[in-house]
Design an enzyme around this catalytic site. Structure first.
Site, PDB file in Angstrom:
ATOM      1  N   GLY A  35       0.843  -1.184   0.000  1.00  0.00           N
ATOM      2  CA  GLY A  35       0.000   0.000   0.000  1.00  0.00           C
ATOM      3  C   GLY A  35       0.875   1.229   0.000  1.00  0.00           C
ATOM      4  N   ASP A  36       0.258   2.403   0.055  1.00  0.00           N
ATOM      5  CA  ASP A  36       0.977   3.671   0.058  1.00  0.00           C
ATOM      6  C   ASP A  36       1.943   3.743  -1.138  1.00  0.00           C
ATOM      7  OD1 ASP A  36      -0.458   3.883   2.376  1.00  0.00           O
ATOM      8  OD2 ASP A  36       1.224   4.324   3.677  1.00  0.00           O
ATOM      9  N   ASN A  37       3.236   3.627  -0.887  1.00  0.00           N
ATOM     10  CA  ASN A  37       4.240   3.790  -1.945  1.00  0.00           C
ATOM     11  C   ASN A  37       4.616   2.460  -2.596  1.00  0.00           C
ATOM     12  OD1 ASN A  37       4.372   6.107  -0.028  1.00  0.00           O
ATOM     13  ND2 ASN A  37       5.909   6.839  -1.455  1.00  0.00           N
TER      14      ASN A  37
END
Length: 720
Positions: free
Chosen positions: A313-315
């Site tokens: 997730g995120d990056n």
């Protein structure tokens, strides 16, 4: 259920030592972690537990980032469409964007890297015919065609990491600094990422697991002028763009990307779009770079004797856990957020890591844990939804995130998660890594194939797009079903044909989307290969607008297999006589409620009397089947997720494959219940997927039946 310990990760925070010890004992946790906004103090790190520490590679280092603002991450954005009413038109291209998140890139030559497009004609506006006012962020076009629409595709610098921004706003972090994302492709940033990690590992000797959150590039998440989400694509590569990346791409591939190859008419090549060759090339280019740079960091972690874990997730962009380069990174583990069965399988099926971990909901944030709210409701729904998939392929660990002090204030929630943790360990130990019984092998056919296994849209706050409503329902249904599932792309069939062990092909989605396939269906060799597969005894299940592209007098290119087509208004003069619904059919059995097609596709009609019309209402077909050689086609107008629709899909798969007599092996006749068998361990489980008591007839592997009563959400384990 006996009390057990292990395989659970608990979030903690400062000034919460005694309560953390209590919660570790209650939930049997053997690992502790921090979260975005919390840090683990030394007294908690000294507890008898494996310590996870969140590590941000390309954000959270503002002292460095402010000294190298020219190395901030970048994106291509598209302005709103402006209609010219005379030969000069102004486009305020930043209108609708949040200026605390993005800033126009005036450092690089705008005339070279930006693009102004006449969206009415599709032509690129010559650079001599437009100018920029950097003060007002306005492009002025000269020699415009009156009443044509125009847009500007422009480069920006990203000034605020979107996940930290979301958490910042949600939790009212006030004056807490906005974390600036920087690009490790740039020389200073790339070196800083390595040097900082080396020093950080020395300064954090009690960290056992470095939890990379994630690596370099965030999924595309852009906010509007009101700090609300404007565009979100969990698969989007928009934040990987930079002038340096574009230059290196051209040098390697021999051609230059246009801004339009990223902006894509404002669709930004979202996962719903059939990907262009240029975009696929760019994705591959980014994936190889990310794998190479991530491996450098993972190697540093391993040299210090620690484990490297990636948060899915995120990056995460460029890591693609089902892609060809992911194993090269050398990660020990992957952890991801579990929204249900499909996301559980997305994590648990990842190859090439030592263990997987699911972060269950709810997150311990004040938007859920506030006075008057009952977080058990979300927790129960989340657990029961994911548990079906755990029975097929469990993650190795579970955990939670956020502020433990918030969850601690809700004793009923603490009690419920204690039961969840014990039940998870019971499931994991009972399955013991064995392969569950699978009655069929099913291939999901779309543009993405294996790369996007178990993935439709994966962001909890994404819109429920009509075309993914059914596709998500399919994945969620199959995540806990007693079938083997693989993901095929159209290119896979072109290159290698249809695997011989496939029983059924499923194609679903809206016409023109990457899930249905769009113009991929104009490939006559592809269509012929699938026809031959079904004619020789395979099954084909189409949902929504399968094989849909208007060509040759048909909308569904496999209408001959399905026995139906969609009326587009071109054949209204042709009478349609086949409308009689069958009274009895295999697909209708054990149905206790009316059918739910969700955002159903309409105007479906039968092509001949051979079409078995199973549900006909409002003058159109919603369920049908059709013989085709030795195989069958089955059509469903829509399939939102429910236990009843899971059963409908299972019946459709068996019927299309001509194996309906084999369905009642390790089977429960009540759609709210399921049976999971593990031949290697000689165990099977009878599962009540609902919170209410259920009665069901259970069939074992030999066809013998017995009546079983199950308590709400009970799992009954038995020896074969």
């Amino acid at each position: 259920m006996p009390k057990t310990t292990g395989r659970v990760t608990l979030p903690s925070e400062g000034n919460f030592l005694n309560e953390t010890k209590e919660m570790m004992a209650r939930w049997g946790a053997d690992a502790l972690r921090d979260s975005d906004g919390t840090k683990l103090p030394e007294d908690i790190k000294a507890l008898d537990a494996k310590i996870y520490t969140t590590y941000f590679v390309a954000r959270g280092h503002n002292e460095f980032a402010r000294k190298h603002m020219e190395e901030c991450q970048q994106m291509y954005l598209m302005s709103r469409r402006v209609t010219a009413v005379e030969e000069t038109v102004d486009i305020p291209f930043m209108e609708g964007y949040f200026e605390q998140q993005v800033m126009p890139d005036y450092v690089h030559d705008c005339k070279k890297w930006w693009e102004v497009i006449d969206r009415t004609s599709g032509e690129i506006v010559a650079v001599k015919d437009w100018d920029i006012d950097e003060t007002s962020h306005t492009v002025t076009i000269k020699n415009a065609s009156p009443f044509h629409e125009y847009t500007v595709s422009f480069l920006v610098f990203a000034l605020w990491d979107p996940t930290q921004m979301y958490n910042h706003i949600t939790n009212n972090w006030g004056e807490k600094p906005h974390e600036i994302p920087f690009d490790v492709r740039q020389p200073a940033s790339g070196q800083f990422a390595k040097d900082y990690l080396i020093q950080w590992l020395k300064e954090n000797p009690r960290t056992d697991v470095v939890r990379f959150t994630t690596f370099f590039y965030h999924f595309t998440l852009v906010f509007n002028q009101n700090a609300k989400e404007k565009f979100v694509d969990w698969f989007g590569y928009g934040a990987t763009v930079s002038v340096k990346a574009l230059e290196e791409f051209e040098e390697e591939y021999g051609y230059a990307l246009r801004p339009e190859d990223i902006v894509d008419n404002g669709y930004y090549h979202s996962t719903f779009r059939v990907p262009s060759k240029q975009y696929l090339d760019y994705m591959d280019f980014i994936q190889r770079f990310v794998a190479r740079k991530a491996k450098e960091l993972v190697d540093l972690v391993h040299e210090e004797g620690r484990e490297a874990m990636m948060f899915l997730g995120d990056n995460w962009i460029g890591t693609e856990p089902y892609g060809p380069y992911f194993p090269e990174i050398g990660l020990d583990a992957v952890v991801g957020s579990v929204g249900g069965g499909a996301t559980l399988r997305l994590i648990s099926d990842i190859p090439g890591v030592k263990y997987t971990e699911g972060r269950f909901l709810p997150y311990f944030f004040p938007d859920t844990f506030y006075e008057g709210n009952d977080p058990c409701i979300e927790a129960r729904e989340n657990w029961l939804g994911a548990r079906r998939a755990l029975m097929r392929k469990p993650v190795d660990r579970i955990g939670y995130g956020g502020y433990l002090s918030l969850a601690y204030k809700f004793p009923e929630f603490v009690d419920y998660i204690e039961k969840v943790a014990d039940e998870f360990r019971e499931i994991y130990d009972s399955i013991a890594g064995s392969r569950p019984y699978c009655g069929l092998k099913v291939a999901i056919l779309n543009c993405w194939g294996k790369l996007r296994s178990w993935q439709a849209f994966m962001v909890a706050h994404a819109l429920w797009y009509k075309q993914t409503y059914s596709y998500f329902g399919i994945l969620e249904s199959l995540s806990g079903a007693s079938v083997d599932v693989i993901f095929l792309s159209f290119e896979d069939i072109r290159k290698g044909g249809i695997p011989e062990d496939i029983d059924v092909i499923v194609n679903a989605g809206a016409a023109g989307s990457a899930f249905s396939g769009g113009e991929e269906w104009l490939d006559s060799n592809l269509v012929s290969a699938i026809r031959q597969f079904v004619y020789r005894g395979g099954g084909f299940v189409g949902i929504g607008e399968p094989s849909a592209v208007h060509s040759g007098g048909r909308f569904f290119q496999l209408s001959d297999i399905l026995g139906i087509d969609k009326e587009l208004g071109f054949s209204l003069s042709t009478d349609k006589y086949f409308t009689k619904e069958m009274d009895h059919h295999f697909l209708k059995e054990d149905r206790h409620r009316s059918f739910d097609f969700g955002e159903s596709m309409g105007n479906i009609y039968a092509l001949s009397q051979d079409t078995e019309i199973i549900e006909f209402s409002n003058g159109e077909i919603h369920i049908s089947a059709h013989p085709y050689g030795k195989g069958r086609g089955v059509y469903l107008a829509g399939l939102p997720y429910s236990y009843e629709n899971t059963r409908l899909l299972l019946r459709s798969l068996y019927y299309s494959a001509g194996k309906e007599t084999q369905m009642k092996r390790w089977f429960a006749d009540n759609p709210l219940c399921e049976v999971h068998a593990y031949p290697e361990t000689k165990k099977y489980a009878i599962v009540n997927n609902s919170s209410e008591a259920q009665n069901t007839v259970v069939y074992d592997g030999e066809g013998n039946s017995s009546h079983i009563c199950l308590e709400g959400s009970q799992i009954l384990w038995r020896q074969m």
